[in-house]
Design an enzyme around this catalytic site. Structure first.
Site, PDB file in Angstrom:
ATOM      1  N   ASP A 488      -2.920 -17.013 -75.100  1.00 14.92           N
ATOM      2  CA  ASP A 488      -2.084 -18.171 -74.792  1.00 14.92           C
ATOM      3  C   ASP A 488      -1.135 -18.473 -75.941  1.00 14.92           C
ATOM      4  O   ASP A 488      -0.004 -18.894 -75.730  1.00 14.92           O
ATOM      5  CB  ASP A 488      -2.942 -19.399 -74.476  1.00 14.92           C
ATOM      6  CG  ASP A 488      -3.943 -19.725 -75.581  1.00 14.92           C
ATOM      7  OD1 ASP A 488      -4.261 -18.822 -76.367  1.00 14.92           O
ATOM      8  OD2 ASP A 488      -4.402 -20.876 -75.653  1.00 14.92           O
ATOM      9  N   ARG A 492      -2.911 -21.472 -83.213  1.00 11.28           N
ATOM     10  CA  ARG A 492      -3.999 -22.430 -83.408  1.00 11.28           C
ATOM     11  C   ARG A 492      -5.360 -21.751 -83.174  1.00 11.28           C
ATOM     12  O   ARG A 492      -5.437 -20.564 -82.834  1.00 11.28           O
ATOM     13  CB  ARG A 492      -3.817 -23.640 -82.493  1.00 11.28           C
ATOM     14  CG  ARG A 492      -3.984 -23.336 -81.024  1.00 11.28           C
ATOM     15  CD  ARG A 492      -3.721 -24.580 -80.194  1.00 11.28           C
ATOM     16  NE  ARG A 492      -3.805 -24.328 -78.774  1.00 11.28           N
ATOM     17  CZ  ARG A 492      -2.968 -24.842 -77.885  1.00 11.28           C
ATOM     18  NH1 ARG A 492      -1.962 -25.598 -78.262  1.00 11.28           N
ATOM     19  NH2 ARG A 492      -3.129 -24.594 -76.602  1.00 11.28           N
ATOM     20  N   ASP A 493      -6.401 -22.555 -83.303  1.00 10.72           N
ATOM     21  CA  ASP A 493      -7.746 -21.987 -83.128  1.00 10.72           C
ATOM     22  C   ASP A 493      -8.055 -21.833 -81.647  1.00 10.72           C
ATOM     23  O   ASP A 493      -8.893 -22.509 -81.087  1.00 10.72           O
ATOM     24  CB  ASP A 493      -8.784 -22.887 -83.813  1.00 10.72           C
ATOM     25  CG  ASP A 493      -8.744 -24.314 -83.277  1.00 10.72           C
ATOM     26  OD1 ASP A 493      -7.862 -24.609 -82.438  1.00 10.72           O
ATOM     27  OD2 ASP A 493      -9.589 -25.121 -83.681  1.00 10.72           O
ATOM     28  N   GLU A 494      -7.326 -20.934 -81.008  1.00 14.39           N
ATOM     29  CA  GLU A 494      -7.531 -20.705 -79.579  1.00 14.39           C
ATOM     30  C   GLU A 494      -7.307 -19.212 -79.312  1.00 14.39           C
ATOM     31  O   GLU A 494      -8.245 -18.469 -79.239  1.00 14.39           O
ATOM     32  CB  GLU A 494      -6.594 -21.597 -78.753  1.00 14.39           C
ATOM     33  CG  GLU A 494      -6.919 -21.508 -77.276  1.00 14.39           C
ATOM     34  CD  GLU A 494      -6.615 -22.787 -76.510  1.00 14.39           C
ATOM     35  OE1 GLU A 494      -6.154 -23.763 -77.091  1.00 14.39           O
ATOM     36  OE2 GLU A 494      -6.861 -22.799 -75.294  1.00 14.39           O
ATOM     37  N   ASP A 501      -2.115 -17.912 -67.746  1.00 19.87           N
ATOM     38  CA  ASP A 501      -0.963 -17.602 -68.596  1.00 19.87           C
ATOM     39  C   ASP A 501      -0.543 -16.149 -68.354  1.00 19.87           C
ATOM     40  O   ASP A 501       0.637 -15.836 -68.216  1.00 19.87           O
ATOM     41  CB  ASP A 501      -1.318 -17.803 -70.075  1.00 19.87           C
ATOM     42  CG  ASP A 501      -1.881 -19.193 -70.374  1.00 19.87           C
ATOM     43  OD1 ASP A 501      -2.730 -19.680 -69.606  1.00 19.87           O
ATOM     44  OD2 ASP A 501      -1.487 -19.787 -71.393  1.00 19.87           O
ATOM     45  N   TRP A 554      -6.103 -19.592 -62.280  1.00 20.18           N
ATOM     46  CA  TRP A 554      -6.585 -18.869 -63.462  1.00 20.18           C
ATOM     47  C   TRP A 554      -7.402 -17.668 -62.968  1.00 20.18           C
ATOM     48  O   TRP A 554      -6.976 -16.527 -63.101  1.00 20.18           O
ATOM     49  CB  TRP A 554      -7.435 -19.784 -64.351  1.00 20.18           C
ATOM     50  CG  TRP A 554      -6.629 -20.489 -65.404  1.00 20.18           C
ATOM     51  CD1 TRP A 554      -6.614 -20.210 -66.734  1.00 20.18           C
ATOM     52  CD2 TRP A 554      -5.719 -21.586 -65.222  1.00 20.18           C
ATOM     53  NE1 TRP A 554      -5.746 -21.053 -67.385  1.00 20.18           N
ATOM     54  CE2 TRP A 554      -5.184 -21.905 -66.484  1.00 20.18           C
ATOM     55  CE3 TRP A 554      -5.285 -22.305 -64.109  1.00 20.18           C
ATOM     56  CZ2 TRP A 554      -4.247 -22.925 -66.662  1.00 20.18           C
ATOM     57  CZ3 TRP A 554      -4.352 -23.320 -64.280  1.00 20.18           C
ATOM     58  CH2 TRP A 554      -3.847 -23.612 -65.549  1.00 20.18           C
ATOM     59  N   GLU A 755       4.992 -24.321 -75.625  1.00 23.40           N
ATOM     60  CA  GLU A 755       3.916 -24.649 -74.689  1.00 23.40           C
ATOM     61  C   GLU A 755       4.331 -25.761 -73.723  1.00 23.40           C
ATOM     62  O   GLU A 755       3.972 -25.742 -72.557  1.00 23.40           O
ATOM     63  CB  GLU A 755       2.685 -25.110 -75.481  1.00 23.40           C
ATOM     64  CG  GLU A 755       1.493 -25.514 -74.637  1.00 23.40           C
ATOM     65  CD  GLU A 755       0.258 -25.810 -75.472  1.00 23.40           C
ATOM     66  OE1 GLU A 755       0.415 -26.147 -76.669  1.00 23.40           O
ATOM     67  OE2 GLU A 755      -0.854 -25.693 -74.938  1.00 23.40           O
ATOM     68  N   HIS A 770       4.046 -20.062 -76.655  1.00 24.04           N
ATOM     69  CA  HIS A 770       3.195 -20.009 -75.467  1.00 24.04           C
ATOM     70  C   HIS A 770       4.069 -19.412 -74.373  1.00 24.04           C
ATOM     71  O   HIS A 770       5.107 -19.973 -74.063  1.00 24.04           O
ATOM     72  CB  HIS A 770       2.842 -21.441 -75.086  1.00 24.04           C
ATOM     73  CG  HIS A 770       1.393 -21.746 -75.044  1.00 24.04           C
ATOM     74  ND1 HIS A 770       0.642 -21.946 -76.168  1.00 24.04           N
ATOM     75  CD2 HIS A 770       0.533 -21.926 -73.987  1.00 24.04           C
ATOM     76  CE1 HIS A 770      -0.605 -22.245 -75.808  1.00 24.04           C
ATOM     77  NE2 HIS A 770      -0.693 -22.222 -74.489  1.00 24.04           N
TER      78      HIS A 770
HETATM   79  C1  BGC Z   1      -4.283 -23.069 -73.287  1.00 24.96           C
HETATM   80  C2  BGC Z   1      -3.534 -22.738 -72.037  1.00 24.96           C
HETATM   81  C3  BGC Z   1      -4.587 -22.478 -71.009  1.00 24.96           C
HETATM   82  C4  BGC Z   1      -5.236 -23.802 -70.792  1.00 24.96           C
HETATM   83  C5  BGC Z   1      -6.155 -23.963 -69.656  1.00 24.96           C
HETATM   84  C6  BGC Z   1      -5.000 -24.343 -73.059  1.00 24.96           C
HETATM   85  O1  BGC Z   1      -5.681 -24.796 -74.150  1.00 24.96           O
HETATM   86  O2  BGC Z   1      -3.479 -23.086 -74.391  1.00 24.96           O
HETATM   87  O3  BGC Z   1      -2.509 -21.908 -72.179  1.00 24.96           O
HETATM   88  O4  BGC Z   1      -4.182 -21.812 -69.885  1.00 24.96           O
HETATM   89  O5  BGC Z   1      -5.840 -24.257 -71.969  1.00 24.96           O
HETATM   90  O6  BGC Z   1      -5.748 -25.082 -69.056  1.00 24.96           O
END
Ligand code: BGC
Length: 872
Positions: A488, A492-494, A501, A554, A755, A770
């Protein structure tokens, strides 16, 4: 007034403004761009019957193939009459492990002329003899405590990166040496002081509880007569480092400490062989890397460098024996994708001294990667810190609030000396700016761009520089987020493989680059993540702590992504019909009245839509129908006619239920939102009459407020508007500069896609890289420039050229499709409209000219001119 089109036979190939120099076009039908399993000359192919594919080119119009022959080693397909073929699966005897196979494809043109090309691949192995090894896991508890500086950076729990080595004697006459290697964690291998390969962050991210990819490297040139050293550094990576947004300690998701497995296969000139494998007898110690973590960053203490540790002659007697941790090989699989590589470097566009010894460096482009720094004439022990950020807070201050717990901070403690080069090995950051502290001057600093190596296949250019910048931003968003998995965001911490996405961006990604290998690997991650009951997940690879089942739009990526890949690349093995059927049945089971309302997991709705919310059941049921309908198509392609019939009936029932529950008079879709109409129109949920009403209502809503979709509708906006005769409105959206809009971001200095439409929001959820809203990229190619394929077409066999000029004066695009090059270049001015296009051999095209004129053309180059006014 636009007159009739004149179709001119071109004397020369059409010019394209922005495209790089073209490779020369062969005079006669010739295969090129040969691939094995979607990769160029791969080492370590795991597929027992690999797909061998090719593209076609010819300078002659209509020079189409009628047949091909594939030869792999001693096996031949014989002449196969198939004018559509651009690939075939190997059909010979079982392939031997670790063996190079040369292959040749010959194609015959209609006039009998033949053209051929050659390539090769090497097989991997199923049977391993190596053991997994690690730095003594008990010893990690006794490591030096982190320094004060490290504590300040909250790097608790991060451990030094182990170095592992073995030495062995070899005689001269090594004719072939292959290193098969993987890690739980990340590895960087070395042979006799040489870095092995150019992969970064290898072996890449999978759900390591299910599958661990290995890579194969050719290390023949590195072998010596006498003592040789095979060595590797390992790091936590996704395996045992901080991964995703789960704040729990490293080791929670997959494992607790990194492990290595490797086999070096040597072949000598007398035919004898030898294997050097990880196991007993390896030694381990630590060197300069005090820790390396994907999110936190990396720290090198250059004073602790173990010089020569990867070379013969090094005394490793003070190192401890590596621990053998197991010999389970069942999860090892050959890599399906090209690795992440360092694929570019950026020099700063500005460097500002913002405090004593603190420089703020602007690389001018938001990327994923890291900084390489050369430090000259420093004393030992100087601490140099590099922090990263995508934007600035106020004046000259790095904005890091949107990184959340990703420290994204790299540290060098200098050894001192004339020059030291610092480049982290086991981390990456999403950044445009770097703040370097601890140095009075910056001698040499650059940003190294990292991403999965997906060969670029598309260029786009038009008369509006801001639209061109948008296209570039989309490409940079793709680079920065295709890092082993489609993420995504990179900062960041993701950095998770969120499925929505990926599905909304995929069509854009497929124009920009050849992502077949990348997604062939990721679709395994998606299927690995499917629950035993059939629920696709929301992220793949799966990891603990992230809600794992079933959000509409998703989870449906488990169907939408492979279907699109099949259509673009023509490889029907993307269609894992069993997985798709299990998904559709899963949703049906939980929602017996066929309105998808039962929450099998979280529901992210039309994520980040700035306008009124699309009712969740409308959105979910539309995706349910889409998944069911595409599964029917996929089942037909794979010859699963019973499933196709059964699910065909289900899809028809969902459609009826949708109409009954959500569609009102005149095509009004419940909720009256842009995304509601977009989904209903794009997913074929309306009658022709309802469609007219829905399209009109959609247009009115768009005219009223600009784009108000979130992630699940944005990719459909322009395509649906233009499919319903409103390319004027699609163009208006594209060129709009008020928020929400794409060019608003461009006007505000974006170098990637944000984003949020307007870039405004809580810092913790405000990424500037994003790609979901960048999914308009598809329409730049397919709408503005006009490169598309007909609805039933696969791998661009039936090309559609339908330029939509709007009020642009020119546009051009080149696309290296799976079949060969498709290009378009058009000019539109007061005098008329001129279109130049190239169609690859084996394809035909329908050319739709502005004003309604339609022409069918063969492969080759074509020019059309529409003259305006009296002359017409
Ligand atoms: C992400 C999105 C992801 C979403 C789910 C977010 O934190 O950055 O891109 O699809 O969470 O809703």
């Amino acid at each position: 007034m636009i007159g009739n089109a004149v179709h001119c036979a071109p004397a020369q190939t059409p010019a394209s403004r922005s495209a790089p120099a073209r490779p020369p076009v062969p005079p006669r039908l010739t295969p090129y761009g040969l691939r094995c399993e979607h990769r160029r000359t791969p080492l370590g192919v795991g597929e027992p019957r690999p797909l061998l594919s090719w593209r076609l080119a010819s300078a002659r119009a209509g020079d189409d193939p009628v047949a091909y022959e594939l030869k792999v080693g001693d096996w031949s397909s014989g002449r196969v009459e198939d004018p559509a073929a651009i690939g075939a699966v190997y059909g010979g005897p079982p392939l031997l492990p670790r063996t190079r196979y040369g292959w040749r494809v010959t194609v015959w043109a209609r006039d009998g002329a033949e053209g051929s090309a050659e390539s090769w691949f090497e097989t991997g192995q199923d049977v391993w003899q190596a053991s997994w090894i690690a730095h003594d896991p008990a010893a990690v508890a006794h490591m030096d405590p982190p320094t004060e500086g490290d504590q300040a950076l909250s790097h608790h729990g991060l451990l030094p990166c182990p170095q592992l080595r073995t030495s062995f004697e070899s005689t001269a006459g090594v004719t072939r040496a292959r290193l098969l290697i993987s890690a739980k964690g990340l590895y960087e291998a070395r042979v006799n002081g040489h870095r092995v390969g150019d992969a970064e962050l290898a072996p890449g991210w999978t759900d390591y509880r299910r599958r661990i990819q290995y890579q194969v490297h050719d290390v023949t040139p590195f072998l010596l007569d006498g003592e040789n050293v095979l060595a590797a550094t390992v790091a936590d990576g996704w395996w045992s480092g901080f991964t995703g947004f789960d704040p729990r300690r490293p080791g929670y998701h997959y494992g607790r400490f990194p492990e290595l497995i490797a086999e070096l296969h040597l072949t000598f000139d007398d035919g004898s062989t030898r294997v050097v494998a990880t196991g007993e007898g390896w030694r381990t110690g630590h060197g300069r890397i005090r820790y390396g973590d994907l999110l936190k960053g990396e720290c090198h203490d250059a004073r602790a460098e173990t010089h020569g540790w990867d070379m013969p002659g090094f005394d490793d007697s003070s190192w401890r024996p590596a621990v053998v941790t197991g010999d389970d090989h069942s999860l090892l699989v050959a890599s399906r994708d090209e690795p992440v590589r360092a694929l570019g470097e950026l020099l700063p566009i500005s460097t500002v001294l913002v405090g004593p010894g603190v420089h703020l460096v602007d690389f001018g482009q938001n990327i994923a990667g890291r900084v390489r720094l050369a430090v000259r004439d420093q004393e030992p022990g100087r601490r140099v810190t590099v922090r990263h950020g995508e934007t600035l807070d106020g004046e000259d201050r790095l904005h890091t609030a949107n990184l959340r717990t990703a420290d994204a901070t790299d540290v060098l403690i200098t050894a001192g000396g004339a020059e030291e080069v610092f480049e982290p090995r086991f981390t990456y950051h999403g950044f445009r700016y770097a703040e370097v502290s601890g140095l009075d001057r910056l001698d040499d600093i650059r940003a190294v761009v990292l991403h999965s190596d997906t060969p670029w296949t598309g260029t786009f250019d038009c008369s509006d520089p801001e639209v061109n910048r948008l296209h570039d931003n989309i490409g940079w968003g793709q680079r920065g987020n295709f890092v082993s998995v489609p993420t995504d965001c990179p900062q960041r911490d993701e950095r998770l493989g969120w499925l929505a996405d990926a599905q909304v961006f995929l069509p854009t990604a497929c124009f920009n680059a050849d992502v077949s290998g990348f997604f062939s690997k990721w679709m395994r991650d998606v299927v690995d993540a499917q629950s035993p009951e059939g629920g696709f997940s929301n992220v793949a690879p799966l990891l603990s702590g992230v809600a794992d089942e079933g959000a509409p739009g998703w989870a449906d990526a488990g169907v939408l992504v492979p279907w699109h890949l099949y259509r673009v690349y023509g490889d029907d093995r993307f269609l894992d019909v069993d997985a798709m059927v299990r998904w559709v049945d899963f949703v049906a089971r939980h929602n017996p009245d066929l309105i998808w309302r039962h929450r099998t997991g979280p529901h992210f709705a039309d994520w980040l839509a700035p306008g009124p919310a699309t009712p969740r059941e409308v959105l979910a049921t539309a995706f349910f129908h889409r998944s069911a309908a595409l599964t029917v198509e996929a089942a037909r392609v794979r010859g699963r006619y019973d499933e196709a019939e059964r699910l065909g009936k289900l899809a028809a029932r969902i459609r009826a239920v949708f109409a009954e529950a959500f569609v009102g008079d005149g095509g009004l879709v419940e909720g009256d939102t842009q995304t509601g109409y977009l989904l209903a129109l794009a997913f074929d949920l309306l009658t022709p009459e309802q469609s007219r009403g829905a399209a009109a209502r959609l247009a009115a809503l768009v005219e009223e407020s600009g784009p108000l979709t979130g992630f699940l509708g944005v990719n459909l906006l322009c395509p649906v508007l233009s499919a319903h005769g409103r390319d004027d409105l699609a163009h208006a959206l594209l060129r709009r500069t008020d928020p929400p809009s794409w060019l608003y971001q461009v006007r505000h200095g974006a170098t990637t896609v944000w984003e949020r439409w307007d870039g405004v929001g809580a810092a913790s959820m405000n990424s500037f890289n994003h790609y979901a809203f960048g999914s308009i990229g598809e329409w730049l190619y397919s709408g503005v420039a006009g490169i598309d394929q007909a609805p039933g077409s696969v791998a661009f066999r039936e090309v559609v050229i339908r330029p939509l000029p709007g009020d642009l004066s020119r546009a051009s695009a080149r696309y290296e499709s799976a079949r060969g090059l498709i290009s378009v270049s058009w000019h539109n001015d007061a005098e008329g409209f001129r279109l130049e296009t190239r169609i690859p051999p084996g394809a035909t095209a329908t050319v739709h000219l502005p004003g309604g004129d339609t022409r069918r053309v063969t492969s080759g180059d074509h020019i059309f001119e529409l003259v305006r006014g009296e002359k017409a």
